[in-house]
Design a protein around this motif. Structure first.
Motif, mmCIF file in Angstrom:
data_model
loop_
_atom_site.group_PDB
_atom_site.id
_atom_site.type_symbol
_atom_site.label_atom_id
_atom_site.label_comp_id
_atom_site.label_asym_id
_atom_site.label_seq_id
_atom_site.Cartn_x
_atom_site.Cartn_y
_atom_site.Cartn_z
ATOM 1 N N ILE A 2 -41.056 -130.771 73.580
ATOM 2 C CA ILE A 2 -40.421 -129.559 74.089
ATOM 3 C C ILE A 2 -41.452 -128.441 74.145
ATOM 4 N N LYS A 18 -33.581 -120.184 71.609
ATOM 5 C CA LYS A 18 -33.771 -120.947 72.839
ATOM 6 C C LYS A 18 -34.285 -122.353 72.526
ATOM 7 N N LYS A 22 -32.440 -125.918 73.302
ATOM 8 C CA LYS A 22 -33.116 -126.930 74.101
ATOM 9 C C LYS A 22 -33.221 -128.247 73.325
#
Length: 63
Positions: A2, A18, A22
């Motif tokens: 990620i 965030k 995710k």
């Protein structure tokens, strides 16, 4: 892997939030927990069917 691009001056809590969102969407943790123990395919199908019935019931009561 990620990758989270962080803007200049962005709040670290916002960026962390965030990242967590995710990471949750990838489903890595969910898959890891599922692989810790074996569940029979019939049990998996039964759970999916019960969940579908529950969601269908919720949608009917909403209308």
């Amino acid at each position: 892997m990620i990758i989270m691009p962080i803007k200049e001056g962005e709040n670290i809590e916002k960026a962390l939030k965030k990242f967590k969102r995710k990471f949750e969407k990838t489903g890595v943790l969910k898959e890891l927990r599922a692989r810790q123990q074996f569940t029979k395919p019939s049990v998996v199908k039964r759970k999916q069917k019960l969940r579908a019935i529950y969601i269908n019931h919720l949608q009917r009561t909403e209308e």
